[in-house]
Design an enzyme around this catalytic site. Structure first.
Site, short mmCIF file in Angstrom:
data_model
loop_
_atom_site.label_atom_id
_atom_site.label_comp_id
_atom_site.label_asym_id
_atom_site.label_seq_id
_atom_site.Cartn_x
_atom_site.Cartn_y
_atom_site.Cartn_z
N SER A 61 -8.99 6.32 -11.32
CA SER A 61 -8.27 7.16 -10.89
C SER A 61 -6.95 7.22 -11.32
O SER A 61 -6.42 8.29 -11.53
CB SER A 61 -7.94 6.83 -9.20
N ARG A 99 -2.76 -1.74 -7.83
CA ARG A 99 -2.21 -0.86 -8.91
C ARG A 99 -1.77 -1.56 -10.12
O ARG A 99 -2.02 -0.81 -11.38
CB ARG A 99 -1.08 0.09 -8.28
N GLY A 157 1.83 -3.93 -4.37
CA GLY A 157 1.14 -3.05 -5.45
C GLY A 157 0.48 -3.97 -6.39
O GLY A 157 0.25 -3.35 -7.48
N GLU A 158 0.01 -5.06 -6.24
CA GLU A 158 -0.92 -5.83 -6.98
C GLU A 158 -2.29 -5.14 -7.49
O GLU A 158 -2.60 -5.32 -8.72
CB GLU A 158 -1.24 -7.27 -6.74
N GLU A 204 4.77 -5.60 3.68
CA GLU A 204 4.13 -4.41 3.20
C GLU A 204 2.58 -4.55 2.76
O GLU A 204 2.02 -3.66 3.03
CB GLU A 204 4.74 -4.10 1.78
N ASN A 205 2.02 -5.61 2.70
CA ASN A 205 0.75 -5.76 2.42
C ASN A 205 -0.06 -5.61 3.72
O ASN A 205 -1.15 -5.07 3.75
CB ASN A 205 0.40 -7.23 1.69
N ARG A 262 -0.03 -1.76 4.25
CA ARG A 262 -0.55 -0.83 3.32
C ARG A 262 -1.84 -1.16 2.80
O ARG A 262 -2.52 -0.31 2.34
CB ARG A 262 0.49 -0.73 2.03
N GLN A 267 1.55 -13.64 -2.71
CA GLN A 267 0.80 -12.49 -2.36
C GLN A 267 -0.31 -13.04 -1.32
O GLN A 267 -0.94 -14.04 -1.58
CB GLN A 267 0.01 -12.00 -3.58
#
Length: 301
Positions: A70, A98, A95-96, A129-130, A133, A54
């Site tokens: 949320s 989330r 998605g860390e 992806e990071n 996004r 990550q």
């Protein structure tokens, strides 16, 4: 609503399939792999480990809490992506935030896409992806690009295609890594912007970079002001006529005040002054708890 319920039921059904040792799926050619790959599966949070690749290193506590609120109200709208490590064992690819927010509110499962990939593919997926996004700071993005070059052997041209960014954009981020580490930290902490960094990187000597960086922070110089200062630096007739003004000696009363506040708050504060006598006191903090402690000392609340 019926469609959403059906989708959730499908996810739970696939989850049960993955927990059957006799139907363990380890490759795209295994039986029932076509039912899992590309579909959303409800996975136990306890079966997922954080990705060591990550690139993000800073997670804003307040933003994380807002995301958790949320998710509590609306659920996890965008599934995370994981790769399968072993039987009922997975590792985050993206998605860390989330993932962390879901654990924060005590969820037991999370919707996920499952991929089967080796470590190198996982690193590439996580980085790409990071970058696309997540709201990484400019230095984290630069480090992610550099890792794609060093560890995946991507050229800037191939990287441009992979992340959907212009090659010139990638080059501008990578150049930030030529800045002195103090300035890189200043960008990450928000004391100066990427625009300031892009101007400062045109100065080769690190000590001169620092001199101008101190002026930017102390005098609140804009990016345009910084660009002009860098231009003047290069136009100087000799090293003795550099446009960057060396930081003047700090007055004794400032040093005494700084020490007194530092001792009282138990954090190293900084007092920055401009030539017109104006200035500001900078009190750093590294967590919500520390901010609350400082607030209590300063306001007696």
């Amino acid at each position: 609503m019926a469609k959403a319920t059906k989708k959730q039921a499908l996810g739970r059904g696939l989850s049960a399939l993955l927990k059957d040792p006799e139907n363990d799926i380890n490759s795209a050619t295994d039986k029932n792999a076509d039912k899992v790959v590309g579909n959303i599966v409800e996975l136990d949070l306890d079966s997922i480990e954080v990705n060591p690749f990550q690139p993000r290193s800073n997670f804003n506590d307040e933003a994380l809490q807002e995301l958790a609120t949320s998710i509590k109200e609306l659920g996890v709208i965008q599934p995370i992506t994981v790769r399968k490590l072993d039987f009922n064992k997975y590792q985050l690819v993206s998605g860390e935030r989330r993932f962390r927010a879901s654990k924060l509110i005590g969820l037991e499962t999370i919707p996920a896409y499952i991929r089967i990939a080796n470590d190198q593919e996982s690193l590439e997926m996580a980085l790409v992806e990071n970058i696309q996004r997540q709201d990484l700071d400019p230095i984290e993005i630069a480090l992610s690009y550099q890792r794609l070059i060093d560890e995946i052997n991507l050229t800037q041209e191939k990287m441009s295609d992979r992340v959907g960014k212009k090659r010139s954009t990638i080059t501008n981020y990578l150049r930030l890594l030529r800045l002195d580490p103090i300035i890189q930290t200043g960008i990450r902490d928000g004391f100066v912007s990427m625009g300031h960094g892009r101007a400062l990187v045109n100065i080769d000597k690190k000590e001169d970079q620092i001199d101008l960086y101190e002026r930017i922070v102390g005098e609140n110089l804009s990016v345009r002001d910084t660009e002009r200062a860098v231009k003047s630096y290069h136009e100087a007739e000799s090293p003795n006529k550099k446009a960057i003004t060396k930081t003047k000696e700090t007055p004794e009363y400032i040093e005494k005040t700084k020490k007194k506040i530092t001792d009282y708050l138990s954090v190293k504060v900084d007092i920055q002054t401009a030539s017109n006598g104006k200035g500001k006191i900078v009190i750093p903090f590294h967590s919500e708890e520390e901010l609350k402690r400082l607030k209590k000392l300063l306001t007696s609340e």
